[in-house]
Enzyme design. Structure first.
Site, short mmCIF file in Angstrom:
data_model
loop_
_atom_site.label_atom_id
_atom_site.label_comp_id
_atom_site.label_asym_id
_atom_site.label_seq_id
_atom_site.Cartn_x
_atom_site.Cartn_y
_atom_site.Cartn_z
CB THR A 180 -0.88 0.05 1.28
OG1 THR A 180 -1.55 -1.18 1.43
CG2 THR A 180 -1.87 1.18 1.24
NE ARG A 208 -6.37 -9.60 -0.07
CZ ARG A 208 -5.59 -8.59 0.32
NH1 ARG A 208 -5.17 -7.70 -0.58
NH2 ARG A 208 -5.23 -8.44 1.59
CG ASP A 211 -6.47 -2.50 4.36
OD1 ASP A 211 -5.74 -3.24 3.67
OD2 ASP A 211 -6.04 -1.50 4.95
CG MET A 233 -3.31 -9.87 6.77
SD MET A 233 -3.02 -11.34 7.76
CE MET A 233 -4.18 -12.47 6.97
#
Length: 323
Positions: A180, A208, A211, A233
């Site tokens: 990210t 998939r 967040d 994660m």
């Protein structure tokens, strides 16, 4: 809970803002604005692009969009945009979200062949009645808005994927496989915005979504209090609505650093094997104060303000426990 007497004391010291938002009243010193913070070392280059806007009294929303477009377009950043690691089927799919000071937000997930998902997310926010578009719908919307398709799988990323295919070993989401860039900005007008963009976990199952495109999980902005973004994660941030949690902890009086630590500790307390994972939060409050905390050492973040730019190491739970 704070007593009425304490609220009256805060009011006398800091005015009405202290009554409504004790987290701000407990901070000391003057405001630090404008300021931009972002996750990981590639945040330095992203911050520089954002700072050009902030230093000219530009809007935080414009700053965070333009800032994260830098790693989205850089094939050397293997976890964002062009050159990002593909999923298990060899497809590069991108997720992103953006949020402004007025609770306006936009998001895209599982977006194919479009290099700048953050800009698509902004147009979802500004030109549709929706918050999120996914998959083929997101791609078609991007094309309708004038974006052009291109192959995002670079030769280097494809070679790594083909090597992975030989044994299909699951890639843990930790400091070697972070996924990210999250960016938060406070502009000269005192308004906050945030952006988050990613190519997701390397070799993830097709479809998939983590967040990063989910408001409240990978990013949250409350212009009265502060903003937070996350890395690591994504499933753990989704389960705890992690960034919303960080902002709410700041609302209760925690500093950005304390709020990030408390959120990480809450996640770790639920996991008997938390040391296997990486979870990190970065927060910025309304005063321009920032902080970060993670499970594993190795998470760093970039800060740029009128004092210059710096890359800081986030404090970690495992380091504290070892000490």
């Amino acid at each position: 809970m704070n007593s009425r007497r304490y609220f009256l004391k805060l009011s006398a010291l800091a005015g009405a803002a202290g009554v409504l938002f004790p987290g701000l009243a407990r901070s000391s010193g003057g405001l630090n604005k404008p300021v931009v913070v972002s996750t990981w070392e590639h945040g330095l280059a992203a911050n520089r692009a954002a700072w050009q806007i902030l230093a000219s009294d530009g809007r935080a929303l414009d700053a965070v969009e333009q800032g994260v477009r830098v790693p989205e377009a850089d094939p050397r950043v293997r976890t964002v945009g062009l050159g990002g690691y593909p999923d298990a089927a060899g497809q590069v799919t991108l997720d992103a979200c953006i949020m402004d000071e007025n609770m306006n937000c936009g998001s895209v997930a599982c977006l194919h062949n479009i290099k700048h998902p953050i800009s698509v997310a902004r147009l979802v926010m500004e030109r549709t009645p929706h918050v999120m578009l996914v998959g083929e719908g997101a791609r078609q919307f991007a094309l309708d808005q004038g974006f052009t398709e291109e192959n995002l799988l670079t030769a280097e990323a494809e070679a790594d994927w083909r090597q992975w295919l030989k044994d299909r070993k699951v890639q843990p989401i930790n400091i070697e496989n972070h996924d990210t860039i999250g960016m938060l900005a406070l502009d000269s007008a005192g308004n906050l915005s945030g952006a988050c963009t990613t190519s997701g976990a390397a070799y993830k199952l097709p479809g998939r979504v983590g967040d990063s495109p989910l408001i409240g999980a990978g990013l949250y902005v409350d212009n009265d209090i502060g903003a937070a973004t996350a890395t690591g994660m994504g499933e753990l941030m989704i389960k705890t609505v992690g960034c919303h949690l960080v902002v709410e902890l700041m609302r209760q009086g925690a500093s950005p650093q304390q709020a990030c630590q408390q959120a990480v500790e809450r996640i770790a307390a639920k996991l008997g094997d938390f040391a296997r994972f990486q979870v990190g939060f970065l927060a910025l409050n309304k005063r321009g104060e920032s902080g970060a905390f993670c499970i594993q050492p190795g998470f760093n973040y970039a800060v740029t303000d009128n004092q210059g730019e710096k890359l800081l190491d986030g404090q970690s739970l495992l380091t504290e426990q070892a000490g």
